[in-house]
Design an enzyme around this catalytic site. Structure first.
Site, PDB file in Angstrom:
ATOM      1  N   ASP A 332     108.630  23.922 -37.382  1.00 54.02           N
ATOM      2  CA  ASP A 332     107.385  23.716 -36.657  1.00 54.02           C
ATOM      3  C   ASP A 332     107.289  24.771 -35.558  1.00 54.02           C
ATOM      4  O   ASP A 332     108.305  25.356 -35.156  1.00 54.02           O
ATOM      5  CB  ASP A 332     107.396  22.307 -36.046  1.00 54.02           C
ATOM      6  CG  ASP A 332     106.069  21.931 -35.427  1.00 54.02           C
ATOM      7  OD1 ASP A 332     105.032  22.365 -35.949  1.00 54.02           O
ATOM      8  OD2 ASP A 332     106.075  21.203 -34.425  1.00 54.02           O
ATOM      9  N   ASP A 627     109.125  17.988 -34.263  1.00 48.57           N
ATOM     10  CA  ASP A 627     109.281  17.078 -33.134  1.00 48.57           C
ATOM     11  C   ASP A 627     108.192  16.023 -33.049  1.00 48.57           C
ATOM     12  O   ASP A 627     108.266  15.123 -32.235  1.00 48.57           O
ATOM     13  CB  ASP A 627     109.335  17.851 -31.807  1.00 48.57           C
ATOM     14  CG  ASP A 627     108.102  18.734 -31.598  1.00 48.57           C
ATOM     15  OD1 ASP A 627     107.170  18.660 -32.432  1.00 48.57           O
ATOM     16  OD2 ASP A 627     108.079  19.486 -30.605  1.00 48.57           O
ATOM     17  N   ASP A 631     105.641  15.272 -38.305  1.00 58.15           N
ATOM     18  CA  ASP A 631     106.764  15.904 -38.995  1.00 58.15           C
ATOM     19  C   ASP A 631     107.667  14.891 -39.696  1.00 58.15           C
ATOM     20  O   ASP A 631     108.517  15.286 -40.502  1.00 58.15           O
ATOM     21  CB  ASP A 631     107.617  16.689 -37.997  1.00 58.15           C
ATOM     22  CG  ASP A 631     106.855  17.835 -37.357  1.00 58.15           C
ATOM     23  OD1 ASP A 631     106.074  18.479 -38.071  1.00 58.15           O
ATOM     24  OD2 ASP A 631     107.030  18.072 -36.154  1.00 58.15           O
TER      25      ASP A 631
END
Length: 895
Positions: A332, A627, A631
């Site tokens: 990410d 995070d 996700d």
């Protein structure tokens, strides 16, 4: 239906509601129909089931069978049950079961974390009046009221809004706040661009609004993620699968050997059924590496402790080994590659452009023009822009006892820090404010010295200006100058910067009408900001690539921002794709695309899982970092799910296998190095332990056949004693004298070239051809050298002496073959002090077995000097043959 692309009237009609909300009676009826607004819990984990699972293994069944046969011997006339063997086997099974249970009893309850995120209260409009209710009582059709600071209790469609902005980063991955507007948006708009929708577990940052609830509970976007987490089964790592297959292979192999030995004994010798059963027990015990499960688990546990020292908290032990095989990292952007803080990086003032260095976390940094550091001055246009940015601003520094440095909007915090970097701290008080709204797109304040300061969208601020500050002089804002400013604004925006314009006016009357205050302003300049890459990330990404690991960015941010940040870090922006592009591809086409694309932007949770599945379909071992709530499904599905400890949500952490306590991408690099070292160590002790098992099986198998055929001294022995080695001796070797060095191998130091190698192939097993050849070579050498010693002792003295000689020789030979295995990794004898201590302890324990009263329990006798001389000769022969065999293997596998 698509709530975001539908008019407010149609949405209200679809949910059978109106702006005055539901009645209490109707809300109660709908609560019964739709159920409480909460995330449902997953199935409870049964401790009993976890404990029973420890014994669902083929090798365990084999040992249970051996224990039963040990007791069944007592059914034969004149024979007592072999209680010692049976008790030892049962104790070993229980010890391994309890140990495994303690390690495995870890609640993977991501669903509960999702439930805990729900807000306890919600403000609803019922019967035309505001009421505060428990968020679980919110139902579809309820009209909710939200204000800055409120958590959104359910998915809802806006019906009115006043400067409402929300923080949706945990759900969408979008780092900037989202301005909300009730107007319909395109049907194909991704989640992050549905500006007329509010989503459960996001929060309102500023402004206020009303919305009609469209989905509750598991039907919300967060509920959909919860479903994906529930459906994502915990898959075994390749190593776990290999250990299971190894158990079956050993089990089937030993059953075949038992059948062969039984047939030979019954058909071609005088051995009876009892003797055959005892040999079967011995072979079963010899073949099963009883200590292997405990050694594997302890090694992984020690590895997890080592990783914890490097700020990587492992939540699932087998993942420690899996880290070593990772060859792709899907990461990410927000908060993982970047700081998750808006930072001013470029300023335009007085016709010049300045680069701003330093991070957003502190006022350290410089202003550079054409690479040269410049200082702000009272007449400098740069100082004027910084002053405007910090005065026309509602952010403020937090007290020292607070965890955060500032209170306020991230954009305004960035402007405050930018001013502090320039040493700008004007001593003025604000006496009037015209607040920012999404319609006005600007904010203006009047200070006590009569100066009005404005900030906002550059084109909007320019509309209120008729002059511009250039080179310290106020000059007319001509059309040409206006175009130059807008071109500069477009240039900043093209580099994915969020750009604000700034203006001021002296002698403003705070009591005048707003339009009068904001008219006739002097344009000061632009400030461009971005959520920047963390300083250590480019180097960490390059280190991973040098180690043969591909890194791919997946983010919910817009494409231009993702490409700009990616290029800064070292990603190739060419061919970058969006979630919409992913939707247009079949699974096969996406699998081809992920081989070349390094950046994916504007992706939803479903896109992340599809991209992950595509990479996995290409045969890669994948680590997924993230995070946010969005996700979680991908973290659950990845070979190694990595969440952030500081910025990560509870859901992401519960769904992951490893948590980075320092949120540092570089920690992944260190974790991979440790994972590779741990895999090497697992391969070493598996080689070591299975070599012993192979040698024991060959010794028992060949010894029984040779003894029955050629040595009357052995063939004439009673059935209960006609064994090459007894089960108790074999259990002692497998658990203690093998177990201690094997544990020490688990903490062997890493090889120096650990990160210079490419990742091992996805199909490369712990027991590869090289290890298998080593196991067979060492096992054969043990039989070739050990059996002559046994039969020599049998002929010269008696069976119990022969058994003791062979028993002690196998223990002593470990000192040779453990170093033969380690030599392949260029490790010296003294590089592992724990191994030296383990070998020394093994020798002491073996001497204790020989020369203390416990020798009666083991069925051995004290050896004299002559016996030791026979062992020494055999030991030297094994060492010479082992060295020659090791060199031969090296030449064979290097060819």
């Amino acid at each position: 239906m698509g709530w975001h692309d539908t008019s407010i009237e149609e949405v209200l009609e679809a949910v059978d509601s109106d702006p005055e909300g539901l009645s209490d009676a109707e809300a109660g009826r709908r609560l019964e129909e739709y159920g409480p607004n909460e995330i449902r819990e997953g199935e409870e984990i049964s401790p009993v089931e976890i404990f029973v699972d420890q014994f669902r293994d083929f090798l365990i069944y084999l040992l249970i069978f051996a224990a039963i046969i040990s007791l069944a011997v007592g059914l034969f006339p004149g024979h007592e049950p072999e209680y010692a063997d049976a008790i030892l086997i049962v104790l070993i099974l229980l010890a391994n079961g309890i140990f495994g249970f303690v390690q495995d009893y870890r609640a993977e309850k991501s669903i509960e974390a999702l439930k805990d995120l729900s807000t306890p209260d919600a403000t609803v409009i019922r019967d035309g009046e505001r009421h505060t209710v428990d968020s679980t009582e919110v139902v579809p059709g309820d009209v909710i009221a939200v204000e800055g600071g409120d958590a959104v209790p359910a998915d809802a469609r806006l019906i009115e809004s006043s400067s409402l902005e929300t923080d949706e980063s945990a759900l969408t991955g979008e780092s900037t706040q989202v301005a909300k507007d009730p107007a319909p948006v395109d049907e194909d708009a991704p989640l992050a661009e549905r500006t007329n929708m509010l989503y459960m577990n996001t929060s309102a940052v500023r402004g206020r609004g009303r919305a009609v609830v469209t989905e509750t509970g598991m039907d919300t976007e967060v509920g959909g993620i919860a479903e994906q987490i529930t459906e994502a089964e915990d898959e075994q790592t390749p190593f776990q699968q290999e250990v299971d297959e190894l158990g079956k292979t050993i089990g089937y192999g030993i059953m075949g050997i038992i059948v062969i030995v039984a047939l030979i004994q019954l058909l071609f010798t005088d051995a009876g059924i009892l003797s055959t059963l005892l040999v079967a027990i011995t072979l079963a015990v010899a073949a099963v590496p009883e200590g292997l499960p405990a050694v594997v688990t302890l090694t992984l546990a020690l590895g997890s402790r080592k990783l914890l020292g490097k700020n990587a908290l492992v939540r699932r032990l087998p993942v420690v080994e899996s880290l070593g095989s990772v060859d792709v990292i899907l990461t990410d952007k927000t908060g993982t590659l970047t700081e998750d803080r808006m930072t001013v990086t470029r300023i335009s003032a007085g016709g010049d452009t300045y680069d701003v260095t330093g991070s957003s976390a502190n006022p350290g940094g410089e202003f550079q023009r054409d690479g040269e550091t410049v200082e702000t001055a009272a007449t400098d246009p740069l100082e004027a822009v910084l002053t405007c940015g910090t005065v026309c601003n509602n952010a403020e520094r937090a007290p020292e006892d607070e965890d955060r440095e500032f209170f306020g909007d991230p954009t305004e915090v960035a402007l405050k820090i930018s001013a502090e970097k320039g040493g700008v701290d004007p001593d003025v008080e604000r006496v009037h404010e015209i607040p920012f709204t999404s319609e006005r797109k600007r904010m203006t304040v009047v200070a006590d010295d009569g100066t009005a300061y404005m900030k906002g969208a550059a084109e909007v601020v320019l509309e209120r200006c008729d002059r511009v500050l250039e080179d310290g002089e106020v000059v007319e804002l001509t059309d040409e100058r206006r175009r130059e400013i807008l071109d500069r604004n477009d240039e900043f925006a093209g580099d994915a910067l969020r750009v604000l314009g700034f203006a001021r006016k002296h002698d403003a009357d705070p009591d005048a009408a707003d339009d009068e205050i904001e008219d006739g302003m002097v344009f000061l300049g632009l400030q461009g900001m971005i959520d920047p890459a963390r300083e250590e990330v480019p180097g960490a990404v390059q280190d991973c690539r040098d180690a043969g690991i591909d890194v791919i960015m997946i983010t919910g941010d817009n494409l231009e921002t993702a490409k700009a940040i990616g290029a800064e870090i070292g990603f190739d922006p060419e061919g970058a794709m969006t979630g919409a592009d992913v939707d247009e591809l079949t699974d096969e086409e996406l699998a081809d695309a992920v081989a070349d694309v390094e950046i994916f932007a504007r992706v939803s949770p479903d896109h992340k899982v599809r991209i992950l599945e595509a990479v996995l379909a290409n045969g890669h071992d994948v680590a997924m970092t993230g995070d946010g709530v969005n996700d979680a499904p991908a973290l659950k599905r990845a070979d190694v799910g990595v969440s952030m400890g500081q910025r990560g949500t509870d859901v992401a952490q519960q769904s992951s296998d490893m948590v980075l306590r320092d949120d540092n991408f570089a920690t992944i690099r260190d974790a991979v190095a440790e994972g590779r070292g741990i895999f090497d160590n697992i391969r070493k002790f598996v080689n070591f332990m299975l070599s012993a098992n192979a040698g024991e099986v060959l010794v028992v198998f060949l010894g029984v056949l040779i003894g029955s055929a050629f040595f009357p001294e052995f063939a004439s022995t009673s059935a209960s004693e006609a064994l090459i080695l007894t089960p108790v001796m074999l259990l002692w070797i497998n658990l203690v004298t093998d177990g201690l060095p094997a544990l020490a191998l688990g903490v062997d130091p890493k090889a120096d070239d650990i990160m210079d190698r490419p990742p091992r192939g996805a199909d490369e097993s712990v027991i590869n051809r090289r290890v298998m050849a080593s196991i067979l070579t060492i096992g054969t050498l043990l039989a070739v050298t050990g059996l002559p010693l046994f039969f020599y002792g049998l002929v010269q003295e008696r069976l119990v002496v022969a058994q003791t000689l062979l028993f002690t020789f196998i223990v002593a030979a470990e000192m040779i073959w453990v170093q033969l295995i380690r030599a392949r990794y260029d490790l010296s004898v003294f590089s592992n002090r724990w191994l030296i201590a383990a070998i020394a302890s093994t020798i002491v324990l073996q001497l204790g077995v020989l020369y203390t009263p416990v020798n009666q329990f083991f069925g051995v006798v004290a050896l004299n000097a002559t016996h030791w001389s026979w062992i020494a000769v055999t030991f030297v022969a094994f060492a010479i043959l082992g060295a020659l065999g090791g060199k031969a293997l090296e030449r064979a596998f290097e060819a």
